[in-house]
Design an enzyme around this catalytic site. Sequence first.
Site: not given
Ligand code: ZN
Length: 676
Positions: A468-469, A472, A475
């Site tokens: 998940h991290e 990010h 991105h």
């Molecule tokens: Zn998040």
Amino acid sequence: MNNPLLEKFNTPFDSAPFSKFKNEDYKPAFEEAIKIAKNEIDTIVNNPESPTFENTIEAMELSGELLGRISSIFFNLNSAETNDDIQKIAQEVSPLLSDFGNDVRLNQQLFERIKVVYNQKDSLNLTEEQAYLLEKKYKGFSRNGANLNDEDKNKLREIDKQLSLLSLQFGQNVLAETNNFELVITDEKDLDGLPHYAKEQAKADAEQKNIDGWLITLQAPSFIPFMQYAKNRTLREKLFRANGTKAFQENEFNNEENVKQIVKLRHERAKILGYTTHANYVLEERMAKSPKTVIDFLNDLLIKAKPFAEKEIEELSAFAKELDGIDKLQRWDHGYYAELLKQKKFSFSDEELKPYFQLENVTQGAFDVATKLYGITFKEINNIDKYNEDVTTYEVIDKDGNFLSLLYADFFPRAGKRPGAWMTSFREASNVNGNNKRPHISIVCNFTKPTQDTPSLLTFQEVTTLFHEFGHALHGMLPNTTYESLAGTNVYWDFVELPSQFYENFCYEPEALKLFAKHYKTNEIIPQDLIEKVKASSTFMEGYQTVRQLSFGLLDMAYHANDLKTIDNLQKFEKETFKQTELYPEIENNMMSTSFSHIFQGGYSSGYYSYKWAEVLDADAFALFKETGIFNPVTAQKFYKLLSSGGTVEPMKLYEEFRGQKPNADALLKRAGLSV
Ligand SMILES: [Zn+2]
């Protein structure tokens, strides 16, 4: 005076030279950088030339660079490597920063210049990104009332003042009511069912207050395990009822009036600014755009999820009846029997999974998936400063060999690091006038440390957290954009979780797992049936969970998407709204609104739907990968485009370019086991 925070870094990649910074450097650096930023704004305002995109909008975008650099470093350290001194400095500089922010936001002369540019926007030949930046800068002022006459400005200021006091009061009341309740247990039998850690916690909580026995409170770490594991039905009911009357009792902490006032003032505020409702105001700057879209979205999911939820409750009722002769299953029974049923249906433990998830392998797996998708590579480097020895640093290179980003990975807990996991940056990407600044991204987690004889082994939840991290982080690392304030994760709220949740999907795919889920002793790849169990258990009670989330989203919209002059009876209003989502018998004197801090204290008003919205997006996006092959280069290239565009394009447009159509909920419903 030489202050390394104010000087040129002269380091590889212009990375932060952490070892040079001393605590006493921060405050003077902030003061100096604020002074410089103020001067930069003054220069824009006092420019004798007439306003242009370059001398006003772009100049604003470029102002405050030094202040931004210092703030990133300081506040990142305050989260990951703090101490009493740093915390004290944070308290001292925060008001300086918010004063500066307000000065800029309320600078009418600055706004007049922006407005001149804004009014010519169609004739300026701006690129799409420039037009977007102009819109954003203009809205930053107009949405705060810069276009209003003096009388309305004063009204708005008065409302804002009242609203911030009301939110504060709301939060204090919830806190007081949470802290005022105590369930003291003196007979250990009443803790039957609780796992060891929860009993220890209850004991420690009691000791702290000099109470003999055990203490159960309404704080989440105490409340949740008790509702989930405690056999004693009477005590579960007692605790549940206490939780449902938080800030809803006849005492000084009652929040009913506060809720009514907040709702009324938010509506008035929106009207003054020219919007139909508060939700219209908020959603203007969201991917969803309008209350109708959000309400339709929630109702549509509700229609689909509710039959599954009802069936789950039926099954659970039968299970509770058979096990304990429960005739009428109640809300305070749900967590307890759901946990037992889950254990019965899916018997596996974290301990079975952990040997397959050695931290180094999982990290390398997250990298390898990115390499397979986008051709980017990661090289560990040791030539830049770190703020702690535990941090690992990487140079990230794109498929053509160009430098893309620095990546800091900080995985282990320690004193001075706050709990949880997050992605952040020490520097964001920008590329104005040939000055190409690549980002410095960081992921921070709190995973189990290795010991002398065992490496760090992750639970499955930690594996998805890392992915998940890292989603990010991608991105943040990939921008191919011009302006910092539109780069990477600087996107609308209901869009920002797409890249992170999207990346989690790879943790369930055999093709991805075989890259990294190898037993740390035997190198054996994780058996697929174990993964299937994880998948199945992750959608257990998904219908019920979905309906619950939708009910909160609908309540949020009921308050904020309607013209509510007055709410006579808050409880009636809430019950009315919850009617279509209620799965359990009604409980007298039970209220959610008076402690719904997300929307009445935090920043989630008209935004609760975002959780489900982001899930729909990530499932729908990943469905295209499932269709075409999870490492399909063409599909991956399209998603790369979405990631690298950051916030320079309307997210719906960006998404449709990637997907070829608008997002739809089918993939989520299928993944969640909520479709026939
Ligand atoms: Zn998040």
